[in-house]
Scaffold this motif. Sequence first.
Motif, PDB file in Angstrom:
ATOM      1  N   THR A   1       0.699  -1.143  -0.028  1.00  0.00           N
ATOM      2  CA  THR A   1      -0.057   0.029  -0.112  1.00  0.00           C
ATOM      3  C   THR A   1       0.594   1.260  -0.039  1.00  0.00           C
ATOM      4  O   THR A   1       0.556   2.568  -0.233  1.00  0.00           O
ATOM      5  CB  THR A   1      -0.781  -0.061   1.154  1.00  0.00           C
ATOM      6  OG1 THR A   1      -0.109   0.015   2.335  1.00  0.00           O
ATOM      7  CG2 THR A   1      -1.955  -1.047   1.223  1.00  0.00           C
ATOM      8  N   ASP A   2       2.179   1.242   0.423  1.00  0.00           N
ATOM      9  CA  ASP A   2       3.070   2.331   0.614  1.00  0.00           C
ATOM     10  C   ASP A   2       2.395   3.332   1.681  1.00  0.00           C
ATOM     11  O   ASP A   2       2.994   4.412   1.841  1.00  0.00           O
ATOM     12  CB  ASP A   2       2.941   3.315  -0.669  1.00  0.00           C
ATOM     13  CG  ASP A   2       3.965   2.734  -1.750  1.00  0.00           C
ATOM     14  OD1 ASP A   2       4.607   2.034  -1.424  1.00  0.00           O
ATOM     15  OD2 ASP A   2       3.774   2.929  -3.025  1.00  0.00           O
ATOM     16  N   ALA A   3       1.515   2.757   2.460  1.00  0.00           N
ATOM     17  CA  ALA A   3       1.221   3.358   3.626  1.00  0.00           C
ATOM     18  C   ALA A   3       2.182   3.468   4.559  1.00  0.00           C
ATOM     19  O   ALA A   3       3.081   2.638   4.967  1.00  0.00           O
ATOM     20  CB  ALA A   3      -0.135   2.838   4.121  1.00  0.00           C
ATOM     21  N   PRO A   4       2.202   4.637   5.816  1.00  0.00           N
ATOM     22  CA  PRO A   4       3.091   4.431   6.799  1.00  0.00           C
ATOM     23  C   PRO A   4       3.036   3.422   7.750  1.00  0.00           C
ATOM     24  O   PRO A   4       2.083   2.728   7.893  1.00  0.00           O
ATOM     25  CB  PRO A   4       2.685   5.878   7.334  1.00  0.00           C
ATOM     26  CG  PRO A   4       2.124   6.839   6.796  1.00  0.00           C
ATOM     27  CD  PRO A   4       1.281   5.447   5.962  1.00  0.00           C
ATOM     28  N   MET A   5       4.145   2.944   8.271  1.00  0.00           N
ATOM     29  CA  MET A   5       4.263   1.730   9.154  1.00  0.00           C
ATOM     30  C   MET A   5       3.240   1.739  10.261  1.00  0.00           C
ATOM     31  O   MET A   5       2.678   0.675  10.344  1.00  0.00           O
ATOM     32  CB  MET A   5       5.646   1.706   9.932  1.00  0.00           C
ATOM     33  CG  MET A   5       6.846   1.216   8.716  1.00  0.00           C
ATOM     34  SD  MET A   5       6.532  -0.472   8.506  1.00  0.00           S
ATOM     35  CE  MET A   5       8.256  -0.830   7.664  1.00  0.00           C
ATOM     36  N   MET A   6       2.975   2.936  11.264  1.00  0.00           N
ATOM     37  CA  MET A   6       2.066   3.021  11.993  1.00  0.00           C
ATOM     38  C   MET A   6       0.731   2.602  11.581  1.00  0.00           C
ATOM     39  O   MET A   6      -0.114   2.254  12.309  1.00  0.00           O
ATOM     40  CB  MET A   6       2.389   4.305  12.729  1.00  0.00           C
ATOM     41  CG  MET A   6       3.304   4.551  13.609  1.00  0.00           C
ATOM     42  SD  MET A   6       3.478   3.106  15.026  1.00  0.00           S
ATOM     43  CE  MET A   6       2.080   3.731  15.885  1.00  0.00           C
TER      44      MET A   6
END
Length: 291
Positions: free
Chosen positions: A16-21
Amino acid sequence: MAEITASLVKELREMTDAPMMDCKKALSEVDGDLQKAEELLRVKFGNKASKVSSRVAAEGLISIAISNDGKQGAILETNSETDFCAKNDEFVSFTQKVANAILESNPSDIDALKNVSIDGTSVEETRSNLVGKIGENISPRRFISGTAGGKFHSYLHGGKIGVLLDLDGGDDELGKDIAMHIAASKPKALDESGISQDLIDAEKRVAIEKAKEAGKPEEMLDKIATGTVNKFLKEVTLLNQAFVKDDKQTIQNLLDSKGAKIHNFTLFVVGEGIEKVESDFAAEVAEASKV
């Protein structure tokens, strides 16, 4: 509840390329179901931009676009929260596409720029999607565009300092040299007419107070202040500055020797005038590492 492992979080991030958190939170909400977590993040992407819009974006990149004939030019500052984001390939691509769009569409201001199309999508929608992917506040901050009286030349220093120069006469080498000089010396204006009277008055007041503290006689104060102001004007006006590659001649001398003239210039420095907020990076890393 299923264990949310680091490898699972990494896999979702790669999808997704979303941030880790955000990946970790999404997996926790759906009990480790990777497919459901991916869908959840896709839903949340649109909201991501509004969540981070209040965070200070004082890093970023300067981008420049010039038409093939040198007659049309645009310079843009796009901000991000971290220098890491500013080096992201997608961020770099976005900023250049926006600069190109400014060159082609000539929007009146930042608000009008939001509706300009790049790759079939508005600048604002593209920005919002990118914020969702990267997880940082990203914002085109300011731009200048227009038609050259002569020909546009430019210089970028590490993407952090950008110069767009409108030069009449001379050649490309002269244009690059003067643009580089502007980036290095950071003049406030082309000549004295571009310096506000308020700034000149402030310099004069400071000079007088310093002279008084040094015990200079009252009758000498105006003369000392005038000399100080004249020195200041030479230092901050482009035409009066000593050329960085040859301090024995001024920029005006250099132009005269080449039969050239500067119409105007724009100097952008990333984050100029934005109050940066210092963060405790170690604390952020420690918080992110918690499961």
